[in-house]
Write a protein that holds these residues in place. Structure first.
Motif, PDB file in Angstrom:
ATOM      1  N   UNK A  24       0.769  -1.184   0.027  1.00  0.00           N
ATOM      2  CA  UNK A  24       0.070   0.035  -0.144  1.00  0.00           C
ATOM      3  C   UNK A  24       0.889   1.250   0.202  1.00  0.00           C
ATOM      4  N   UNK A  25       2.123   1.282   0.560  1.00  0.00           N
ATOM      5  CA  UNK A  25       2.950   2.227   0.524  1.00  0.00           C
ATOM      6  C   UNK A  25       3.875   2.331  -0.933  1.00  0.00           C
ATOM      7  N   UNK A  26       3.497   1.400  -1.623  1.00  0.00           N
ATOM      8  CA  UNK A  26       4.418   1.582  -2.950  1.00  0.00           C
ATOM      9  C   UNK A  26       5.085   0.244  -3.171  1.00  0.00           C
ATOM     10  N   UNK A  27       6.350   0.241  -3.772  1.00  0.00           N
ATOM     11  CA  UNK A  27       6.973  -0.787  -4.239  1.00  0.00           C
ATOM     12  C   UNK A  27       8.225  -0.874  -3.236  1.00  0.00           C
ATOM     13  N   UNK A  28       8.478  -2.043  -2.474  1.00  0.00           N
ATOM     14  CA  UNK A  28       9.465  -2.371  -1.448  1.00  0.00           C
ATOM     15  C   UNK A  28      10.689  -3.052  -2.406  1.00  0.00           C
ATOM     16  N   UNK A  29      11.963  -2.523  -2.347  1.00  0.00           N
ATOM     17  CA  UNK A  29      12.982  -3.317  -3.146  1.00  0.00           C
ATOM     18  C   UNK A  29      13.915  -3.563  -2.042  1.00  0.00           C
ATOM     19  N   UNK A  30      14.237  -4.866  -1.971  1.00  0.00           N
ATOM     20  CA  UNK A  30      15.373  -5.439  -1.380  1.00  0.00           C
ATOM     21  C   UNK A  30      16.279  -6.321  -1.843  1.00  0.00           C
ATOM     22  N   UNK A  31      17.392  -6.173  -1.466  1.00  0.00           N
ATOM     23  CA  UNK A  31      18.481  -7.118  -2.179  1.00  0.00           C
ATOM     24  C   UNK A  31      19.660  -7.374  -1.174  1.00  0.00           C
ATOM     25  N   UNK A  32      20.309  -8.568  -1.569  1.00  0.00           N
ATOM     26  CA  UNK A  32      21.547  -8.798  -0.648  1.00  0.00           C
ATOM     27  C   UNK A  32      22.852  -8.721  -1.189  1.00  0.00           C
ATOM     28  N   UNK A  33      23.763  -7.889  -0.840  1.00  0.00           N
ATOM     29  CA  UNK A  33      24.977  -7.669  -1.602  1.00  0.00           C
ATOM     30  C   UNK A  33      25.848  -7.179  -0.462  1.00  0.00           C
ATOM     31  N   UNK A  34      26.434  -8.202   0.213  1.00  0.00           N
ATOM     32  CA  UNK A  34      27.161  -7.887   1.454  1.00  0.00           C
ATOM     33  C   UNK A  34      28.391  -7.352   1.378  1.00  0.00           C
ATOM     34  N   UNK A  35      29.120  -7.603   0.166  1.00  0.00           N
ATOM     35  CA  UNK A  35      30.381  -7.207  -0.134  1.00  0.00           C
ATOM     36  C   UNK A  35      30.392  -5.739  -1.230  1.00  0.00           C
ATOM     37  N   UNK A  36      29.312  -5.191  -1.175  1.00  0.00           N
ATOM     38  CA  UNK A  36      29.005  -3.864  -2.261  1.00  0.00           C
ATOM     39  C   UNK A  36      29.457  -2.785  -1.295  1.00  0.00           C
ATOM     40  N   UNK A  37      30.094  -1.925  -2.144  1.00  0.00           N
ATOM     41  CA  UNK A  37      30.315  -0.382  -1.526  1.00  0.00           C
ATOM     42  C   UNK A  37      29.125   0.424  -1.430  1.00  0.00           C
ATOM     43  N   UNK A  38      28.274   0.085  -2.356  1.00  0.00           N
ATOM     44  CA  UNK A  38      26.909   0.895  -2.382  1.00  0.00           C
ATOM     45  C   UNK A  38      25.870   0.047  -3.471  1.00  0.00           C
ATOM     46  N   UNK A  39      24.797   0.178  -3.332  1.00  0.00           N
ATOM     47  CA  UNK A  39      23.795  -0.392  -3.906  1.00  0.00           C
ATOM     48  C   UNK A  39      22.532   0.928  -4.272  1.00  0.00           C
ATOM     49  N   UNK A  40      22.365   1.121  -5.632  1.00  0.00           N
ATOM     50  CA  UNK A  40      21.363   2.072  -6.130  1.00  0.00           C
ATOM     51  C   UNK A  40      20.368   1.093  -7.054  1.00  0.00           C
ATOM     52  N   UNK A  41      19.049   1.880  -6.863  1.00  0.00           N
ATOM     53  CA  UNK A  41      17.930   1.471  -7.580  1.00  0.00           C
ATOM     54  C   UNK A  41      18.035   2.165  -9.005  1.00  0.00           C
ATOM     55  N   UNK A  42      17.703   1.691  -9.932  1.00  0.00           N
ATOM     56  CA  UNK A  42      17.520   2.325 -11.260  1.00  0.00           C
ATOM     57  C   UNK A  42      16.233   1.679 -11.887  1.00  0.00           C
ATOM     58  N   UNK A  43      15.284   2.687 -12.368  1.00  0.00           N
ATOM     59  CA  UNK A  43      14.261   2.015 -12.960  1.00  0.00           C
ATOM     60  C   UNK A  43      13.399   3.029 -13.795  1.00  0.00           C
ATOM     61  N   UNK A  44      12.688   2.515 -14.646  1.00  0.00           N
ATOM     62  CA  UNK A  44      11.878   3.381 -15.625  1.00  0.00           C
ATOM     63  C   UNK A  44      11.247   4.519 -15.293  1.00  0.00           C
ATOM     64  N   UNK A  45      10.440   4.256 -14.161  1.00  0.00           N
ATOM     65  CA  UNK A  45       9.734   5.559 -13.761  1.00  0.00           C
ATOM     66  C   UNK A  45      10.705   6.564 -13.183  1.00  0.00           C
ATOM     67  N   UNK A  46      11.935   6.295 -12.754  1.00  0.00           N
ATOM     68  CA  UNK A  46      12.856   7.409 -12.371  1.00  0.00           C
ATOM     69  C   UNK A  46      13.779   7.620 -13.530  1.00  0.00           C
TER      70      UNK A  46
END
Length: 626
Positions: A24-46
């Motif tokens: 109801x609050x929108x779409x919740x994105x979660x991913x596992x990347x323990x050794x990443x320095x950073x994680x960004x979401x990129x999507x067509x709506x943005x």
């Protein structure tokens, strides 16, 4: 999901937490990347501009809620590795529920709650499958039939559902096994090298449409099994390979990193990987209502690289036991089937008794021995070692719960189709194939045939071309197809052929020492139901065979591979056959044409009528009245 249990490798519901979830609050994105320095979401709506995701757990879980995101939109995760020399890679979602059509590779937001199933009746009765007939039709969905209105030749899941269900129902199969339907980049991998383990391949449509296909099958009384690949994954850099800049899902050791197929091997020593695969298996069974999973290349999980000389892989063994035990607790009526060619003991033994916990194991020994036998010159079949290739399987059959497969692997890559494998020239192959399938359906164990086998197809299968449906215009192929229909019908309706597959009394050899004649006789039994099967594997002229059956009154023919309507030369008759009474039973002498087999119902002796004693007349005393 319990995050602690996830990292321990005990989770079966990771897909309810990771991935893209519509709320109801929108779409919740979660991913596992323990050794990443950073994680960004990129999507067509943005406009595909990076939006930083927040690290919410020390184990490397990243999360972001996007209020304006909706189902149907595309997205990726842009992962920056800790190594400054490493490349920033845009990855599809390992837990994504949809993906773009190859060669594109973005994940697609899907709302999995949008479909309502109508298969409650089927689900309520699908248990106790070991006592039921299981006749599986193995299908590669893209090449069963091709769509002239699609440039790629594919039907959608929704479009093909009524066509496939109608055909399978009429052909006498009660299960369909689909080769892998999870997303994969190369058509030629047939789905065995995945990039989207939770994504139904977009070649044939959406998750919603796949649910409709399964639902349609269930409403028609057809079970559905999915080919599942827990051993390896595709090397494509946008998927699981070096997902967070390191070997997160695969082995770090160079010698075990890559499989014999050039794909990456899963490392089952990591809890995160086990939870990923266990959750994926549960996902297909629970969300899509599949009735079972056929697990590919189990030998590569039992032994290091599938090589018994290297010893067992303890981490993979532990993973298999935990996964199968957990799936049976969640889905006690489902089928877990091992494609395993090893001699490892206890594959179908319950985990609590030290086994791996599968319901069935492919009998690869039976398959190899049987096909090798039918390749031989008929006169070679009289040799004792060759003759007993067809009896050997019953020496070890009680060790496991076996399923008899003649799968896609036996119809491709220079191996020739099943029909081609038969000895001799064109005309000789058909009676032998009829004989082969009679032997297969008389043998204990559940059955699996690859699409096209029922047509007597002679062209090796390729994923680029549909089945040769036009060969049914030739009388010999049409007769063979109708023979398979009749054999399937008998298998589904005669309890003796399936009910006691795994009981000691369900099978016996009546005679398996007719090497000189090339004749075998066997009996299948379930309760009072008894079936006799006679097989004549020689090309010699019609031979007589004499045998004795105890507790038998007569034999009723059910099927003859040489009947004229099946392109044979024997006049059809279903008249009961009466033998001669002997001290040990009823003796019969039957004529068997070359390359022929007969299935007969053993009918009990008629019991002599017992004459009832005459009823006594009842005398009624009259009461004296005053």
């Amino acid at each position: 999901m319990d995050i602690h249990q996830f990292f321990l490798g005990n989770a079966f519901d990771a897909h309810t937490y990771f991935g893209a979830h519509v709320t109801e609050q929108g779409v919740v994105f979660r991913t596992l990347a323990p050794n990443a320095a950073a994680v960004d979401l990129i999507w067509e709506g943005g406009d595909w501009e990076p939006i930083p995701m927040q690290r919410i757990h020390d184990g490397g879980v990243y999360e972001l809620t996007v209020p304006e995101a909706v189902a149907g939109q595309m997205y990726k995760y842009r992962i920056t590795p800790q190594n400054p020399d490493g490349d920033i890679i845009d990855h599809c979602d390992p837990y994504g529920f949809g993906m773009e059509l190859r060669p594109n590779n973005a994940s697609i937001i899907r709302d999995l709650s949008s479909y309502t199933f109508h298969d409650k009746k089927w689900l309520a009765q699908r248990g106790n499958h070991r006592k039921k007939p299981v006749n599986i039709y193995e299908v590669h969905l893209g090449s069963w039939r091709t769509n002239p209105n699609n440039p790629n030749g594919w039907y959608t899941y929704e479009e093909i559902a009524p066509k496939l269900v109608d055909y399978v129902k009429k052909a006498g199969y009660n299960y369909i096994e689909f080769m892998p339907l999870s997303e994969h980049p190369a058509d030629c991998s047939w789905g065995y090298q995945n990039t989207g383990f939770f994504s139904p391949t977009s070649r044939y449509g959406t998750a919603h449409q796949l649910m409709q296909l399964v639902d349609t099958c269930h409403q028609a009384g057809i079970g559905v099994i999915l080919d599942f690949v827990p051993v390896h994954f595709a090397v494509d850099g946008y998927a699981l390979n070096h997902y967070d800049g390191t070997t997160l899902y695969e082995y770090p050791e160079k010698e075990d990193n890559y499989s014999e197929w050039g794909s990456c091997n899963f490392i089952h020593a990591r809890g995160e990987v086990c939870s990923f695969l266990q959750s994926c298996a549960n996902y297909w069974l629970s969300v899509f209502h599949f009735d079972g999973l056929r697990m590919d290349a189990v030998s590569r999980l039992i032994y290091w690289g599938g090589d018994a000389s290297r010893g067992i892989n303890p981490a993979s063994i532990t993973f298999l036991k935990r996964m199968n035990q957990g799936l049976h607790q969640l889905h006690p009526d489902s089928m877990l089937i091992a494609e395993d060619s090893t001699n490892y003991e206890g594959v179908t033994c319950p985990v609590e008794y030290g086994g791996l916990g599968f319901d069935y194991k492919w009998d690869m020994g039976w398959m190899n021995d049987t096909l090798d036998y039918f390749r031989q010159y008929p006169w070679v079949r009289r040799d004792s070692d060759t003759y007993h290739k067809l009896t050997f399987s019953m020496m070890y059959f009680p060790n496991e719960y076996y399923l008899l497969p003649l799968s896609h692997d036996e119809n491709v890559h220079g191996k020739a189709t099943i029909m081609q494998k038969m000895f001799g020239e064109y005309e000789q192959k058909f009676p032998q194939a009829r004989l082969l399938y009679l032997y297969m359906y008389a043998h204990p164990g559940k059955k699996l045939l690859f699409m096209g086998s029922e047509l007597g197809q002679l062209r090796e299968w390729t994923e680029e071309q549909q089945q040769d449906w036009d060969i049914l215009k030739y009388p010999i192929h049409d007769a063979f197809y109708h023979y398979m229909l009749e054999l399937n019908r008998l298998y589904l309706t005669e309890p003796a052929l399936y009910q006691d597959d795994y009981e000691r009394d369900g099978f016996c050899w009546v005679d398996c020492h007719q090497e000189a004649k090339g004749i075998y006789a066997m009996e299948r039994r379930a309760g009072d139901s008894r079936i006799l099967i006679l097989l004549h594997m020689s090309d010699e002229a019609t031979q007589t065979f004499t045998f004795t059956l105890p507790d038998c009154g007569s034999l009723k023919p059910l099927l003859h591979t040489d009947w004229k309507r099946f392109h044979g030369s024997t006049e059809e008759s279903k008249q009961a056959i009466v033998g001669d009474v002997t001290r040990t039973g009823m003796q019969f002498t039957l004529e068997l044409p070359p390359f022929s087999g007969i299935m007969l119902r053993i009918q009990p002796k008629k019991q002599p009528a017992v004459k009832k004693p005459a009823a006594r007349k009842r005398t009624v005393s009259k009461k004296k009245t005053s």
